[in-house]
Design an enzyme around this catalytic site. Sequence first.
Site, short mmCIF file in Angstrom:
data_model
loop_
_atom_site.label_atom_id
_atom_site.label_comp_id
_atom_site.label_asym_id
_atom_site.label_seq_id
_atom_site.Cartn_x
_atom_site.Cartn_y
_atom_site.Cartn_z
N ALA A 69 0.94 -1.17 -0.20
CA ALA A 69 0.01 -0.12 0.10
C ALA A 69 0.76 1.27 -0.04
O ALA A 69 2.05 1.31 0.34
CB ALA A 69 -0.98 -0.02 1.24
N GLY A 115 0.61 -4.90 1.12
CA GLY A 115 -0.56 -5.08 -0.23
C GLY A 115 -0.51 -5.79 -1.62
O GLY A 115 -0.94 -6.37 -2.13
N GLU A 118 -0.72 -9.23 -0.95
CA GLU A 118 -2.05 -9.48 -0.89
C GLU A 118 -2.70 -9.54 -1.92
O GLU A 118 -3.72 -10.10 -2.32
CB GLU A 118 -2.71 -8.56 0.24
CG GLU A 118 -1.94 -8.79 1.77
CD GLU A 118 -2.31 -7.76 2.61
OE1 GLU A 118 -1.78 -6.45 2.54
OE2 GLU A 118 -2.95 -7.97 3.80
N GLU A 138 4.31 -5.08 7.11
CA GLU A 138 3.31 -4.58 7.87
C GLU A 138 3.78 -3.98 9.43
O GLU A 138 3.80 -2.91 9.86
CB GLU A 138 1.67 -4.50 7.92
CG GLU A 138 1.33 -4.32 6.64
CD GLU A 138 1.53 -5.67 5.66
OE1 GLU A 138 2.33 -6.65 5.91
OE2 GLU A 138 0.77 -5.76 4.63
#
Length: 264
Positions: A69, A115, A118, A138
């Site tokens: 992200a 992300g 993911e 993270e």
Amino acid sequence: MTESLYENLLVERDGPALIVTLNRPKVLNALSHAVLTEIDRAVDEAAGDDSVRAVIITGSGDRAFAAGADIAELQALDSALAGQRHSHDAHRLLHKMIDLPKPIIMAVNGYALGGGCELAMAGDLILAADSARFGQPEINLGIIPGFGGTFRLPRLVGRLKAMEMVLLGEMIDAQEAHRIGLINEVVPAAGLMERAREWAGKIASKSPATVALVKRAVNEGLEVDAHSAAGLEAVYFGTAVGTEDRREGTAAFLEKRQPNFSGR
Ligand code: COA
């Protein structure tokens, strides 16, 4: 024609495949909100075009698929509610990808972190260049995975390996990712897209109706207990048996010829 719809992606047709390239190489293709919105648009484009038989998602440049992200956007999140919304928005997109009745092939060409890892896991098939690196870092940022790392990752690689990845926040290489079942295949970097196109071509030679049914059966079956999954499988098996393509596929086998599937 499609370029104008996208500022952060390159979206192009290649035979039966829609190739979606995450295109923010200066920030290692970090997944900003705008990127996710555009992926959503590309999924709609794939869904609405019968001639698209598979989607391939990759990253531009040779360094990253997606390094997570967008950390600048994460830093700007100013409340728990904003954080929840960020995660929910991503989940809506990832579920839409999982519900797309066409396979999504992830061609992971470098870092697939946070992300990015993911996003890859929401694909149906994951190919990786030998240079790829995977991880859920993270924890190093004082957060936890928010795009599926806490439940899609353990379903793929098991609880202990997932726990190791989310607790230690370290990267694993493509060989290790393959060994633990996070990806389908490791390919020399130069051959990655060719392999992804080859798999898209193979999928395009099947019946689109049965491709959609089997994707749905696997994904829905994973979300319920085995007894319910068997019930779902029986329904989708029956739907497949009811297609013209089942008649064509079985007839072609018995007549020793290639099937000509219509999607009906
Ligand atoms: N969000 C926003 N920007 C990012 C980013 C992310 N997830 N990942 C990398 N970038 C940016 C860097 O800030 C840097 O920008 P700059 O050139 O303006 O300084 C640029 O991309 C290149 O990254 P850099 O860190 O300089 O490359 P590197 O080769 O030294 O390290 C990584 C590569 C992938 C190890 C490192 O970028 C990294 O750890 N990224 C964050 C991964 C992460 O925690 N993701 C989970 C987010 S939830």
